[in-house]
Design a protein around this motif. Structure first.
Motif, mmCIF file in Angstrom:
data_model
loop_
_atom_site.group_PDB
_atom_site.id
_atom_site.type_symbol
_atom_site.label_atom_id
_atom_site.label_comp_id
_atom_site.label_asym_id
_atom_site.label_seq_id
_atom_site.Cartn_x
_atom_site.Cartn_y
_atom_site.Cartn_z
ATOM 1 N N MET A 103 -1.836 -6.876 35.157
ATOM 2 C CA MET A 103 -2.653 -6.322 34.104
ATOM 3 C C MET A 103 -2.017 -5.037 33.551
ATOM 4 O O MET A 103 -2.118 -4.778 32.361
ATOM 5 N N LYS A 104 -1.363 -4.284 34.399
ATOM 6 C CA LYS A 104 -0.735 -3.050 33.935
ATOM 7 C C LYS A 104 0.334 -3.322 32.882
ATOM 8 O O LYS A 104 0.518 -2.530 31.963
ATOM 9 N N GLU A 105 1.028 -4.458 33.019
ATOM 10 C CA GLU A 105 2.077 -4.804 32.069
ATOM 11 C C GLU A 105 1.524 -5.164 30.699
ATOM 12 O O GLU A 105 2.198 -5.009 29.687
ATOM 13 N N LYS A 106 0.308 -5.663 30.633
ATOM 14 C CA LYS A 106 -0.284 -6.149 29.384
ATOM 15 C C LYS A 106 -1.466 -5.300 28.919
ATOM 16 O O LYS A 106 -2.293 -5.771 28.145
ATOM 17 N N VAL A 107 -1.562 -4.055 29.366
ATOM 18 C CA VAL A 107 -2.726 -3.234 29.039
ATOM 19 C C VAL A 107 -2.813 -2.969 27.528
ATOM 20 O O VAL A 107 -3.918 -2.961 26.967
ATOM 21 N N ASN A 108 -1.692 -2.799 26.838
ATOM 22 C CA ASN A 108 -1.743 -2.581 25.385
ATOM 23 C C ASN A 108 -2.325 -3.780 24.666
ATOM 24 O O ASN A 108 -3.152 -3.633 23.764
ATOM 25 N N GLU A 119 -6.050 -3.852 25.245
ATOM 26 C CA GLU A 119 -6.747 -2.859 24.422
ATOM 27 C C GLU A 119 -6.893 -3.353 22.981
ATOM 28 O O GLU A 119 -7.952 -3.195 22.366
ATOM 29 N N GLU A 156 -9.508 2.047 24.362
ATOM 30 C CA GLU A 156 -8.351 2.632 25.022
ATOM 31 C C GLU A 156 -8.642 2.808 26.506
ATOM 32 O O GLU A 156 -9.798 2.738 26.930
ATOM 33 N N GLU A 157 -7.588 3.059 27.256
ATOM 34 C CA GLU A 157 -7.682 3.363 28.691
ATOM 35 C C GLU A 157 -8.403 2.269 29.494
ATOM 36 O O GLU A 157 -9.287 2.555 30.305
ATOM 37 N N LYS A 192 -8.997 -0.275 32.396
ATOM 38 C CA LYS A 192 -8.584 -0.423 33.797
ATOM 39 C C LYS A 192 -9.623 -1.260 34.530
ATOM 40 O O LYS A 192 -10.797 -1.292 34.158
ATOM 41 N N LEU A 238 -14.116 -4.555 33.999
ATOM 42 C CA LEU A 238 -13.196 -3.652 33.325
ATOM 43 C C LEU A 238 -13.950 -2.419 32.853
ATOM 44 O O LEU A 238 -15.097 -2.511 32.417
ATOM 45 N N TYR A 292 -13.449 0.962 30.236
ATOM 46 C CA TYR A 292 -12.618 1.377 29.115
ATOM 47 C C TYR A 292 -13.331 2.444 28.306
ATOM 48 O O TYR A 292 -14.536 2.646 28.440
#
Length: 93
Positions: free
Chosen positions: A1-6, A9, A24-25, A27, A44, A46
């Motif tokens: 998920m960290k790799e695709k966070v943009n 969002e 944004e933000e 997690k 999630l 956000y």
């Protein structure tokens, strides 16, 4: 998920586009994932940001969203489902 966070969002921002907000933000909440077989849920968290310079609005609220998911291992797919946003019907006069 960290790799695709943009991408996540941007996807969630489309969900709130009609409100004039962006996300944004994003997690995942720790320990919020539950898995049974090839399906489960995840929460999630956000920031939902409403911004309009003309109206002097800049509000940030922390929101949560429960996501359901299914894993299709044979196709290497992850199907994600969130709450449905139904289109508003016509108003009565």
């Amino acid at each position: 998920m960290k790799e695709k966070v943009n991408e996540l969002e941007i996807f969630l921002s489309f969900h709130f586009k009609s409100e004039g907000a962006v996300v944004e933000e994003v997690k995942a909440l720790p320990d919020s994932m539950t898995i049974k077989g090839d399906s489960g849920t995840l929460i999630l968290e956000y920031e939902l940001i409403h911004f309009n310079a003309c109206l002097d609005i800049h509000e940030t609220n922390v929101e949560k969203l429960v996501i359901q998911f299914e894993i299709d291992r044979s196709k290497e797919l992850l199907k994600v489902k969130g709450p449905e946003r139904l289109e508003r019907g016509m108003d009565e006069i």
